[in-house]
Design a protein around this motif. Structure first.
Motif, PDB file in Angstrom:
ATOM      1  N   ALA A  31      75.774  -6.436  35.894  1.00 22.36           N
ATOM      2  CA  ALA A  31      76.110  -5.014  35.836  1.00 22.36           C
ATOM      3  C   ALA A  31      77.276  -4.673  36.761  1.00 22.36           C
ATOM      4  O   ALA A  31      78.173  -3.892  36.400  1.00 22.36           O
ATOM      5  CB  ALA A  31      74.887  -4.174  36.195  1.00 22.36           C
ATOM      6  N   LEU A  32      77.296  -5.263  37.945  1.00 22.24           N
ATOM      7  CA  LEU A  32      78.349  -4.942  38.914  1.00 22.24           C
ATOM      8  C   LEU A  32      79.669  -5.631  38.592  1.00 22.24           C
ATOM      9  O   LEU A  32      80.718  -5.203  39.080  1.00 22.24           O
ATOM     10  CB  LEU A  32      77.889  -5.332  40.319  1.00 22.24           C
ATOM     11  N   LEU A  33      79.623  -6.684  37.808  1.00 22.60           N
ATOM     12  CA  LEU A  33      80.858  -7.382  37.445  1.00 22.60           C
ATOM     13  C   LEU A  33      81.599  -6.715  36.301  1.00 22.60           C
ATOM     14  O   LEU A  33      82.705  -7.141  35.955  1.00 22.60           O
ATOM     15  CB  LEU A  33      80.550  -8.836  37.069  1.00 22.60           C
ATOM     16  N   THR A  34      81.027  -5.691  35.705  1.00 20.34           N
ATOM     17  CA  THR A  34      81.698  -5.011  34.592  1.00 20.34           C
ATOM     18  C   THR A  34      82.707  -3.978  35.057  1.00 20.34           C
ATOM     19  O   THR A  34      83.477  -3.456  34.246  1.00 20.34           O
ATOM     20  CB  THR A  34      80.658  -4.328  33.693  1.00 20.34           C
ATOM     21  N   SER A  35      82.710  -3.662  36.351  1.00 16.80           N
ATOM     22  CA  SER A  35      83.665  -2.701  36.889  1.00 16.80           C
ATOM     23  C   SER A  35      84.021  -3.095  38.307  1.00 16.80           C
ATOM     24  O   SER A  35      83.350  -3.927  38.919  1.00 16.80           O
ATOM     25  CB  SER A  35      83.087  -1.281  36.851  1.00 16.80           C
ATOM     26  N   ILE A  36      85.071  -2.484  38.862  1.00 19.78           N
ATOM     27  CA  ILE A  36      85.507  -2.802  40.208  1.00 19.78           C
ATOM     28  C   ILE A  36      85.575  -1.546  41.063  1.00 19.78           C
ATOM     29  O   ILE A  36      86.192  -1.529  42.126  1.00 19.78           O
ATOM     30  CB  ILE A  36      86.888  -3.517  40.180  1.00 19.78           C
ATOM     31  N   ASP A  37      84.891  -0.471  40.619  1.00 22.53           N
ATOM     32  CA  ASP A  37      84.943   0.781  41.376  1.00 22.53           C
ATOM     33  C   ASP A  37      84.034   0.698  42.598  1.00 22.53           C
ATOM     34  O   ASP A  37      83.134  -0.146  42.669  1.00 22.53           O
ATOM     35  CB  ASP A  37      84.503   1.939  40.480  1.00 22.53           C
ATOM     36  N   SER A  40      79.823   2.573  42.242  1.00 20.45           N
ATOM     37  CA  SER A  40      78.688   1.787  41.742  1.00 20.45           C
ATOM     38  C   SER A  40      78.243   0.762  42.768  1.00 20.45           C
ATOM     39  O   SER A  40      77.032   0.547  42.969  1.00 20.45           O
ATOM     40  CB  SER A  40      79.063   1.105  40.429  1.00 20.45           C
ATOM     41  N   ALA A  41      79.195   0.129  43.439  1.00 21.22           N
ATOM     42  CA  ALA A  41      78.832  -0.862  44.453  1.00 21.22           C
ATOM     43  C   ALA A  41      78.147  -0.201  45.642  1.00 21.22           C
ATOM     44  O   ALA A  41      77.167  -0.742  46.185  1.00 21.22           O
ATOM     45  CB  ALA A  41      80.075  -1.619  44.911  1.00 21.22           C
ATOM     46  N   ALA A  42      78.629   0.972  46.075  1.00 17.61           N
ATOM     47  CA  ALA A  42      78.018   1.667  47.206  1.00 17.61           C
ATOM     48  C   ALA A  42      76.588   2.104  46.878  1.00 17.61           C
ATOM     49  O   ALA A  42      75.683   1.986  47.718  1.00 17.61           O
ATOM     50  CB  ALA A  42      78.866   2.876  47.591  1.00 17.61           C
ATOM     51  N   VAL A  43      76.376   2.581  45.659  1.00 20.18           N
ATOM     52  CA  VAL A  43      75.026   2.984  45.253  1.00 20.18           C
ATOM     53  C   VAL A  43      74.099   1.772  45.215  1.00 20.18           C
ATOM     54  O   VAL A  43      72.950   1.824  45.688  1.00 20.18           O
ATOM     55  CB  VAL A  43      75.074   3.681  43.878  1.00 20.18           C
ATOM     56  N   ILE A 238      59.782  -6.267  39.725  1.00 22.77           N
ATOM     57  CA  ILE A 238      61.063  -6.503  40.383  1.00 22.77           C
ATOM     58  C   ILE A 238      62.207  -6.543  39.371  1.00 22.77           C
ATOM     59  O   ILE A 238      63.326  -6.107  39.655  1.00 22.77           O
ATOM     60  CB  ILE A 238      61.020  -7.809  41.218  1.00 22.77           C
ATOM     61  N   VAL A 239      61.929  -7.018  38.153  1.00 23.29           N
ATOM     62  CA  VAL A 239      62.949  -6.994  37.109  1.00 23.29           C
ATOM     63  C   VAL A 239      63.253  -5.554  36.702  1.00 23.29           C
ATOM     64  O   VAL A 239      64.419  -5.171  36.517  1.00 23.29           O
ATOM     65  CB  VAL A 239      62.488  -7.826  35.903  1.00 23.29           C
ATOM     66  N   VAL A 240      62.211  -4.726  36.593  1.00 25.70           N
ATOM     67  CA  VAL A 240      62.405  -3.307  36.257  1.00 25.70           C
ATOM     68  C   VAL A 240      63.197  -2.602  37.355  1.00 25.70           C
ATOM     69  O   VAL A 240      64.090  -1.781  37.077  1.00 25.70           O
ATOM     70  CB  VAL A 240      61.049  -2.622  36.028  1.00 25.70           C
ATOM     71  N   LEU A 241      62.891  -2.918  38.621  1.00 26.69           N
ATOM     72  CA  LEU A 241      63.644  -2.327  39.728  1.00 26.69           C
ATOM     73  C   LEU A 241      65.113  -2.744  39.690  1.00 26.69           C
ATOM     74  O   LEU A 241      66.007  -1.934  39.972  1.00 26.69           O
ATOM     75  CB  LEU A 241      63.018  -2.735  41.060  1.00 26.69           C
ATOM     76  N   ALA A 242      65.384  -3.996  39.339  1.00 27.42           N
ATOM     77  CA  ALA A 242      66.769  -4.458  39.235  1.00 27.42           C
ATOM     78  C   ALA A 242      67.504  -3.706  38.134  1.00 27.42           C
ATOM     79  O   ALA A 242      68.668  -3.310  38.306  1.00 27.42           O
ATOM     80  CB  ALA A 242      66.799  -5.962  38.969  1.00 27.42           C
ATOM     81  N   VAL A 243      66.842  -3.506  37.001  1.00 30.85           N
ATOM     82  CA  VAL A 243      67.450  -2.734  35.912  1.00 30.85           C
ATOM     83  C   VAL A 243      67.700  -1.296  36.354  1.00 30.85           C
ATOM     84  O   VAL A 243      68.751  -0.702  36.046  1.00 30.85           O
ATOM     85  CB  VAL A 243      66.549  -2.774  34.665  1.00 30.85           C
ATOM     86  N   VAL A 245      68.205  -0.171  39.453  1.00 32.32           N
ATOM     87  CA  VAL A 245      69.320  -0.144  40.406  1.00 32.32           C
ATOM     88  C   VAL A 245      70.652  -0.284  39.674  1.00 32.32           C
ATOM     89  O   VAL A 245      71.618   0.443  39.958  1.00 32.32           O
ATOM     90  CB  VAL A 245      69.156  -1.257  41.458  1.00 32.32           C
ATOM     91  N   ALA A 246      70.719  -1.219  38.721  1.00 30.97           N
ATOM     92  CA  ALA A 246      71.959  -1.404  37.963  1.00 30.97           C
ATOM     93  C   ALA A 246      72.304  -0.160  37.157  1.00 30.97           C
ATOM     94  O   ALA A 246      73.467   0.273  37.110  1.00 30.97           O
ATOM     95  CB  ALA A 246      71.813  -2.614  37.041  1.00 30.97           C
ATOM     96  N   ALA A 247      71.292   0.467  36.521  1.00 30.62           N
ATOM     97  CA  ALA A 247      71.543   1.672  35.730  1.00 30.62           C
ATOM     98  C   ALA A 247      71.979   2.831  36.614  1.00 30.62           C
ATOM     99  O   ALA A 247      72.887   3.605  36.249  1.00 30.62           O
ATOM    100  CB  ALA A 247      70.284   2.036  34.948  1.00 30.62           C
ATOM    101  N   ALA A 248      71.340   2.976  37.785  1.00 33.01           N
ATOM    102  CA  ALA A 248      71.717   4.048  38.700  1.00 33.01           C
ATOM    103  C   ALA A 248      73.141   3.860  39.219  1.00 33.01           C
ATOM    104  O   ALA A 248      73.904   4.834  39.358  1.00 33.01           O
ATOM    105  CB  ALA A 248      70.735   4.104  39.869  1.00 33.01           C
ATOM    106  N   ALA A 249      73.521   2.631  39.499  1.00 34.93           N
ATOM    107  CA  ALA A 249      74.877   2.361  39.981  1.00 34.93           C
ATOM    108  C   ALA A 249      75.920   2.703  38.915  1.00 34.93           C
ATOM    109  O   ALA A 249      76.933   3.363  39.202  1.00 34.93           O
ATOM    110  CB  ALA A 249      74.995   0.900  40.399  1.00 34.93           C
ATOM    111  N   ILE A 250      75.672   2.276  37.689  1.00 37.57           N
ATOM    112  CA  ILE A 250      76.623   2.548  36.611  1.00 37.57           C
ATOM    113  C   ILE A 250      76.685   4.040  36.301  1.00 37.57           C
ATOM    114  O   ILE A 250      77.760   4.618  36.122  1.00 37.57           O
ATOM    115  CB  ILE A 250      76.245   1.741  35.356  1.00 37.57           C
TER     116      ILE A 250
END
Length: 266
Positions: A31-37, A40-43, A238-243, A245-250
């Motif tokens: 999820a984080l490799l799809t953008s460089i802003d 999303s990384a800070a969140v 933990i997989v749901v939490l990872a999803v 976190v990734a969704a919240a960042a994006i």
């Protein structure tokens, strides 16, 4: 600084299946490799720091194990700020060094992204026993047993190599070869000790390979495993939490208007 390689067991994170931890880290990484802003990384970093409180690591242990990641993030951000893409107002322009609004923003985004990708992997695998990881790779992911067992043996030897390095240092000091002199003398002693450890590691690896082959680890027959590796509800959590976190960042980056899909420009 002494870096420990022993897993921290006994916490809630240590009881999770290593395969689920790998999946969680992979989800956030993709999820984080799809953008460089930077948003999303800070969140992602902020949310992960909150979740790390349940990982079972003390703050001292956390900083000791994640120090290389923080250092890598700082160096990556600094390098990008000095040599990154020039845009906006320019603050410094000397030879190859160009510091501008664009390079600073890109350096901040790069630094945060290194932390967002590296910290979860270090923290989660710091609470993973190598044997549990091997069981999960072989029984759940169905990886070849020879590959898994060979990797497990190699991981188990890392701690021995650290002990060998300390013993070599003590032995050289006992013979009067102390850490004195100029930087060139120190470099020569380091190179000599590193070569001695390299030779010792080859000998130990050869003996281990022979012993494992003699005990039947290289057999092509179907292998049984002493400890079953299974996925439980906590692993799904933990997989749901990872999803999440990734969704919240994006979503945060899209709402802030900083999201730039990298594949759009390729």
């Amino acid at each position: 600084m002494t870096i420990s390689v022993q897993p921290v067991l006994g916490s809630a994170a240590a009881r999770l299946n290593p395969v689920a931890k790998m999946a969680a880290v992979l989800i956030q990484t993709l999820a984080l490799l799809t953008s460089i802003d930077w948003v999303s990384a800070a969140v992602a970093v902020s949310l992960n720091l909150i979740l790390f409180a349940w990982a079972g690591l003390s703050w001292a242990e956390f900083w000791k194990r994640t120090f290389p990641v923080w250092l890598a993030g700082l160096l990556a951000g600094l390098t990008t700020s000095l040599y990154g893409r020039v845009s906006g107002q320019t603050y410094l322009d000397i030879w190859f060094i160009h510091v501008s609004d664009g390079s600073i923003a890109l350096g901040l985004a790069t630094s945060l992204r290194v932390l967002a990708i590296g910290l979860p992997g270090v923290v989660l695998f710091a609470t993973t026993d190598p044997t549990d990881l091997a069981d999960g790779l072989a029984q759940i992911l169905r990886l070849p047993a020879r590959f898994v067992l060979g990797g497990l043996a190699g991981v188990r030897l890392v701690g021995l190599f650290l002990d060998d390095w300390r013993q070599l240092s003590l032995a050289r000091r006992a013979r009067g070869v102390a850490d004195t002199g100029n930087w060139l003398d120190r470099l020569k002693r380091f190179a000599g000790q590193a070569f001695a450890l390299f030779v010792l590691s080859i000998r130990r690896g050869s003996k281990l390979a022979t012993a494992m082959e003699a005990k039947g680890f290289g057999s092509s027959s179907v292998r049984t495993w002493a400890r079953p590796s299974q996925l439980r509800r906590g692993d799904l959590l933990i997989v749901v939490l990872a999803v999440a976190v990734a969704a919240a960042a994006i979503a945060s980056a899209v709402a802030a208007g900083t999201w730039v899909f990298l594949l759009r420009n390729t």
